[in-house]
Design an enzyme around this catalytic site. Structure first.
Site, short mmCIF file in Angstrom:
data_model
loop_
_atom_site.label_atom_id
_atom_site.label_comp_id
_atom_site.label_asym_id
_atom_site.label_seq_id
_atom_site.Cartn_x
_atom_site.Cartn_y
_atom_site.Cartn_z
N ASP A 173 25.75 -12.26 -18.57
CA ASP A 173 26.35 -11.39 -17.56
C ASP A 173 25.45 -10.20 -17.25
O ASP A 173 25.90 -9.06 -17.25
CB ASP A 173 27.74 -10.92 -18.03
N ASP A 202 26.29 -15.92 -15.34
CA ASP A 202 26.43 -14.74 -14.49
C ASP A 202 25.10 -13.98 -14.42
O ASP A 202 24.83 -13.07 -15.19
CB ASP A 202 27.57 -13.82 -14.96
N ASN A 239 30.84 -17.99 -13.41
CA ASN A 239 31.65 -17.93 -12.18
C ASN A 239 30.91 -17.23 -11.05
O ASN A 239 31.13 -17.53 -9.88
CB ASN A 239 33.00 -17.25 -12.44
N HIS A 324 30.37 -20.61 -20.39
CA HIS A 324 30.55 -19.24 -19.89
C HIS A 324 31.85 -18.58 -20.32
O HIS A 324 31.86 -17.44 -20.77
CB HIS A 324 30.44 -19.23 -18.36
N HIS A 334 40.06 -11.35 -18.74
CA HIS A 334 39.83 -12.81 -18.73
C HIS A 334 40.50 -13.53 -19.90
O HIS A 334 40.09 -14.64 -20.25
CB HIS A 334 38.34 -13.15 -18.75
N HIS A 361 31.10 -13.87 -19.85
CA HIS A 361 32.27 -13.66 -18.99
C HIS A 361 33.00 -12.34 -19.28
O HIS A 361 33.25 -11.57 -18.36
CB HIS A 361 33.22 -14.84 -19.11
N VAL A 362 33.40 -12.12 -20.52
CA VAL A 362 34.06 -10.86 -20.87
C VAL A 362 32.97 -9.82 -21.14
O VAL A 362 32.08 -10.05 -21.96
CB VAL A 362 34.94 -11.05 -22.12
N HIS A 363 33.08 -8.68 -20.47
CA HIS A 363 32.00 -7.69 -20.54
C HIS A 363 32.16 -6.78 -21.74
O HIS A 363 32.35 -5.56 -21.64
CB HIS A 363 31.94 -6.90 -19.23
#
Ligand SMILES: [Fe+2]
Length: 472
Positions: A173, A202, A239, A324, A334, A361-363
């Site tokens: 990400d 990402d 995504n 991801h 998420h 995905h999760v920041h």
């Protein structure tokens, strides 16, 4: 009466206290999660670097190759895909390359194409695969013709084998904010020297701009060239690679990503570039797609079903999966999005003793204990994650630093399966020592410095399957 009343009150108080204590102990048992870091980043919004930033600079010279990047180009590490963009005209798709100790320049010819996305037309995107390289060798390579030749180099990996040390960087990400630049800089300066990046999806976040402004795909690729031209990054689709925008007539998912980033999916008999595998040194790496169908009978399901039995742990002891959207994560951001894929594939991960699953995905950052949740069969009610030494550790490393900022809102209390979690940006290193041991460390971005905030010795699930829990 007063004395009696007082005594009665005391009894009630004692009983109440015991009850509360039982509740607390019970709660501690149920919610004996790992560590929620007390480190708190100062609140700041991640902001994309402006278009005139030095990291986005176009290299000088007419039609100069830009956005140069490499990735593994075959199944075993003797191939490299070289990709780049020429903006002014088509130019040449030839790569000239030679090993460090050779004067003899070899040539490989690739192909070139462009794509359109709404009102954007890409430059000329070149992809060229170099094959049959020698293992463990430094190669120089050149792209471009005439006065605008640019030269780079890379190291091929050692020959695949069970005790070959190898160091992977883990980044997810990333985006193109000032924080992204810090993360990449910290990775580059890490003294453990990652040799290849496992990127968990990402990339550019171009889709956050009006009409998915694809110029931000170009700026991202120029920003990361300083690492990507010299060492391979292994790609996972996230995504933000979908770029599915029917409102502006863009109905083909993954269009910019698949035009710009090629992967060697055919080498592992995959039928699409979103799921594939490679061997690298002592690791077998399986890449899956959270955003392609994975139900029973689908191409991805059938491929993975046939792929897992092929992994020979005597040749590649370390089985690493990249995807991801995380399965075990305890951030409200998420939360549970990976659940349907977990239901489909988790029994296989336990059966085949996957060592580690890398997600983004999760920041924020999170590392799980070895847990599984595969006993449920609709009628038995057994649907709780349990400690399982055959299960992987799940690492969420979507903390590269993109413009969407940090995901700070975590579920409370911290669940049992969560060993360590923290809402900070950073990167990690997976440092394989031999067939039994790997040292893993996560490095947060802390006010301009990289600080090792979480670490763990991984014990291989086939060759050294002892309990390596860190919080139980
Ligand atoms: Fe994502």
């Amino acid at each position: 009466m007063a004395v009696l009343g007082s005594s009665s009150s005391r009894s009630v108080a004692v009983v109440g206290a015991v009850f509360v204590l039982v509740l607390v102990l019970d709660g501690a048992d149920v919610c004996n999660g790992g560590k929620t870091s007390t480190y708190v980043r100062k609140e700041e919004k991640a902001v994309d670097m402006p278009l005139d930033s030095d990291v986005f600079r176009v290299p000088p010279g007419y039609n100069a190759p830009q956005q140069v990047h490499i990735t593994q180009g075959d199944h075993v590490g003797k191939g490299v895909i070289v990709s780049w963009v020429t903006q002014d005209e088509r130019g040449s798709s030839v790569v000239r390359y030679w090993s460090e100790n050779s004067e003899h320049k070899l040539e490989a010819k690739g192909n070139v194409h462009r794509y359109r996305f709404y009102n954007y037309t890409s430059g000329y995107i070149h992809h060229c695969t170099l094959r049959n390289l020698m293992y463990n060798t430094k190669y120089y390579y050149e792209v471009g013709i005439g006065l605008t030749v640019r030269q780079f180099w890379f190291m091929t990996p050692p020959e695949v084998g069970p005790d070959v040390p190898y160091t992977f960087g883990l980044i997810g990400d990333l985006g193109q904010s000032f924080d992204s630049n810090l993360t990449l800089t910290h990775y580059e300066n890490n003294p453990q020297k990652g040799q290849t990046v496992l990127f968990v999806g990402d990339l550019s976040y171009a889709d956050n701009y009006p009409n998915h402004d694809n110029n931000r795909w170009d700026t991202w690729a120029r920003f990361v060239e300083r690492s990507l031209a010299y060492q391979p990054w292994i790609w996972t689709a996230g995504n933000h690679e979908l770029d599915f925008a029917p409102e502006i007539g863009e109905n083909q998912p993954f269009k910019p990503f698949t035009h710009r980033y090629h992967v060697p999916y055919r080498a592992s008999n995959s039928t699409a570039p979103f799921w594939y595998s490679i061997k690298r040194a002592s690791a077998y790496i399986i890449v899956l797609s959270s955003y392609s169908a994975y139900g029973k009978y689908t191409p991805q399901y059938k491929w993975l079903e046939q792929e897992l039995p092929k992994v020979n742990r005597s040749e590649t002891p370390w089985l690493i999966v990249m995807l991801h959207s995380p399965w075990y994560n305890s951030n409200n951001y998420h939360y549970m999005e990976g659940e349907t894929m977990r239901v489909m594939f988790e029994p296989w991960f336990v059966e085949y003793k996957v060592d580690v699953v890398l997600s983004g995905h999760v920041h924020a950052y999170e590392r799980s204990e070895r847990v599984s949740n595969i006993a449920y069969n609709i009628v038995n009610g057994l649907c709780v994650p349990v400690h399982d030494l055959s299960a992987p550790v799940y690492i969420t490393i979507g903390d590269g630093g993109n413009l969407e900022g940090l995901a700070t809102n975590m579920t409370d209390p911290q669940p049992n399966y969560s060993a360590y979690r923290e809402a900070s940006f950073g990167h990690a290193i997976f440092d394989i020592k031999n067939r039994t041991h790997a040292y893993y460390s996560w490095h947060r971005n802390q006010d301009g410095y990289a600080v090792e905030a979480d670490s763990m010795w991984f014990f291989n699930r086939v060759w050294n399957p002892v309990d390596d829990s860190t919080s139980v």
